[in-house]
Scaffold this active site. Structure first.
Site, mmCIF file in Angstrom:
data_model
loop_
_atom_site.group_PDB
_atom_site.id
_atom_site.type_symbol
_atom_site.label_atom_id
_atom_site.label_comp_id
_atom_site.label_asym_id
_atom_site.label_seq_id
_atom_site.Cartn_x
_atom_site.Cartn_y
_atom_site.Cartn_z
ATOM 1 N N LYS A 177 0.906 -1.176 0.091
ATOM 2 C CA LYS A 177 -0.171 0.012 -0.107
ATOM 3 C C LYS A 177 0.848 1.220 0.104
ATOM 4 O O LYS A 177 1.466 1.603 1.035
ATOM 5 C CB LYS A 177 -0.805 -0.063 1.189
ATOM 6 C CG LYS A 177 -2.076 1.088 1.143
ATOM 7 C CD LYS A 177 -2.561 1.608 2.490
ATOM 8 C CE LYS A 177 -1.470 2.941 2.844
ATOM 9 N NZ LYS A 177 -1.678 4.172 1.818
ATOM 10 N N GLU A 252 9.894 1.552 10.565
ATOM 11 C CA GLU A 252 10.889 2.547 10.541
ATOM 12 C C GLU A 252 9.917 3.878 10.656
ATOM 13 O O GLU A 252 9.344 4.264 9.484
ATOM 14 C CB GLU A 252 11.607 2.608 9.218
ATOM 15 C CG GLU A 252 13.004 3.107 9.068
ATOM 16 C CD GLU A 252 12.788 4.749 8.644
ATOM 17 O OE1 GLU A 252 12.495 5.429 9.605
ATOM 18 O OE2 GLU A 252 13.099 4.823 7.419
ATOM 19 N N CYS A 291 13.815 11.118 6.376
ATOM 20 C CA CYS A 291 13.790 10.669 7.330
ATOM 21 C C CYS A 291 14.891 10.747 8.141
ATOM 22 O O CYS A 291 15.107 10.966 9.462
ATOM 23 C CB CYS A 291 13.205 8.992 7.632
ATOM 24 S SG CYS A 291 14.345 8.074 6.823
ATOM 25 N N GLU A 388 9.733 15.920 14.691
ATOM 26 C CA GLU A 388 10.283 15.829 13.287
ATOM 27 C C GLU A 388 9.158 16.751 12.528
ATOM 28 O O GLU A 388 7.751 16.895 12.345
ATOM 29 C CB GLU A 388 9.986 14.529 12.973
ATOM 30 C CG GLU A 388 10.585 13.933 11.441
ATOM 31 C CD GLU A 388 10.749 12.658 11.183
ATOM 32 O OE1 GLU A 388 11.386 12.026 10.424
ATOM 33 O OE2 GLU A 388 9.517 11.994 11.664
#
Length: 494
Positions: A177, A252, A291, A388
């Site tokens: 997906k 992750e 990331c 983040e």
């Protein structure tokens, strides 16, 4: 296959069961780039069912390793053949520069070849010495089964491939997906796998939103493993949903990555220029939507003013624009929501006392662009330092001692990656050894190798991608113990 037929199950491209569609927008001007199928729970169940049947009754899990490796290599050859087409699609879909798209395709090609070489180079198992010539004992690896692969919007092709290549090498079937924001290159990759000769039902794709598609995959009883790359909040939801069926989980979940610069790294003009240049690359590649972005610059106090002044000067000169236009160095953010998120973090930082040295604004014109931003005088109390951002925002903190630098770099709930800049090789090894991050670069930032594991400590996730451990995620380990001379044990006298 029409634009709306982007769901792939049991070897067939089709529209969503409910007929729903979604517009995929070009982030450079917010125009419609494509229309894709919008899958739901029914589509997800069909895809899982196809993958289950292909694993339980199909040929792929029992296909000889050499044939699986050959298919991965054929896929790599097709990626090389279609490099420009797929790089352009990745650039338009995700907003990155065309050159970044080309690099992504090359990295994906390398990953497919690496896992082909890795799996073909293995033996038939690890022989265990049982202490007797009458015992043959071996540890073997088998595929997990049906794998659900949920990928993010920032590196859609790369992240899909880091999951798909080892899953196939190990003999699994899967449902992937992609992010609803950037699904197009994942669709293209499935097309290449079909062209390479992958049996029907092994590779299945559902385009659609995280809820319901991703949520259903995480909870589905016929899924044996779920691998998710994305945000921390979504990752914890995936983990909770997977718990009831006790499936394998690999996560992750990003990072808040330090880039530590000691003054001795900048003792020469060349060293200074390199460290500043790499700090820009660390923070602003793909508009900071990485990331492992080095979004926390931690610089020695004696160097701060000179370093940040030059960094800000160069940041102001970064050329924004559509990633396919000549001379563009930085593309747009992926969506209006991501632009708004970035703006809110900068506003909160300024309200908390940060000093704006560059950027901090949206340029005029269409698209989701934001100027590369440098925020000085930051500290760990600020949201922009702790959380983040996933945008082109670089914060600056300072230190005076090595211990203070390490403490700052480790003062995060994440632990994905970090960089250390120093001319002192002893210090470089000491600091790298003390950093609690899954990847540490010394006098560099951002490179990775398919043969080296990728993943993080703390809330950056669970498990590893790439390297031998990346293949192991998609396997079960079995011990087979054979008695070559069976005889009665006589434990029970009767």
């Amino acid at each position: 296959m029409s634009e709306q037929q982007t769901i792939h199950t049991a070897g067939t491209w089709r529209s969503a069961v409910a007929g729903a569609t979604r517009e995929v927008l070009d982030p450079a001007d917010a125009t419609v780039l494509a229309v894709v199928a919008e899958g739901d729970t029914a589509d997800t169940d069909a895809a899982v069912g196809a993958a289950r049947a292909a694993f339980d009754d199909g040929p792929w899990p029992g296909t000889p390793v050499a044939e699986r490796a050959a298919l991965l290599r054929r896929t790599a050859d097709l990626l090389r053949r279609d490099r420009e087409r797929i790089a352009l699609l990745e650039s338009r879909d995700a907003g990155k520069t065309l050159e970044e798209g080309r690099v992504d395709v090359d990295c994906v090609t390398d990953a497919f070849r690496y896992f082909a070489d890795l799996v073909i180079g293995e033996g038939a198992g690890r022989v265990v010495d049982a202490g007797s010539s009458d015992i043959h004992s071996v540890v073997v690896h088998e595929p997990v089964g049906v794998c659900a692969l949920i990928t993010p919007w920032n590196y859609p092709l790369l992240q899909a491939s880091w999951k798909i290549a080892p899953a196939l090498a190990a003999g699994n079937t899967f449902v992937v997906k992609p992010s609803e924001l950037t699904p197009l290159t994942t669709v293209a990759l499935i097309e290449l796998l079909v062209e390479a000769g992958l049996p029907a039902g092994v590779a299945n794709l559902v385009t659609g939103a995280g809820d319901p598609v991703g949520a259903r995959l995480a909870a589905h009883p016929d899924v044996d493993l779920i691998s998710f790359t994305g945000g921390l909040t979504s990752g914890t939801k995936v983990m909770r949903a997977a718990a009831d069926t006790v499936k394998k989980v690999a996560l992750e979940l990003g990072g808040k990555n330090p880039n530590v610069v000691f003054a001795d790294a900048c003792a020469t003009d060349e060293g200074f220029d390199t460290a500043v240049d790499q700090a820009l690359n660390a923070a602003f590649i793909h508009s900071g939507q990485v990331c492992s972005a080095g979004s926390r610059l931690i610089v020695e106090e004696s160097l701060r003013e000179r370093f940040v002044t030059e960094l800000a000067r160069r940041a102001e000169k970064i050329r924004l624009g559509r990633g396919t236009d000549p001379g563009v160095e930085c593309g747009p953010l992926v969506s209006a929501a991501q632009l708004e998120r970035t703006q809110s973090y900068v506003a909160s930082a300024l309200a908390e006392g940060a000093v704006l040295r560059a950027g901090g604004e949206r340029p005029e014109g269409p698209g989701y662009f934001y100027r590369p931003t440098v925020l000085d005088r930051c500290d760990r109390r600020m949201r922009v330092v702790r959380e983040e951002v996933f945008g082109p925002v670089l914060t600056v903190e300072t230190f005076r001692t090595e211990d203070e630098a390490v403490a700052l770099a480790n003062d995060t709930e994440y632990g994905l990656a970090g960089g250390v800049w120093t001319a002192d090789q002893g210090r470089a090894r000491r600091v790298a050894g003390r950093l609690r991050h899954g990847t540490v670069w010394i006098n560099d930032f951002h490179p990775y190798l398919p043969q080296a594991e990728w993943g993080g400590f703390g809330k950056s996730g669970i498990g590893r991608e790439l390297g031998p451990s990346g293949l192991a995620e998609y396997r079960e380990t079995k011990h087979v113990y054979q008695n070559l001379a069976p005889r009665p044990v006589r434990w029970f006298a009767g």
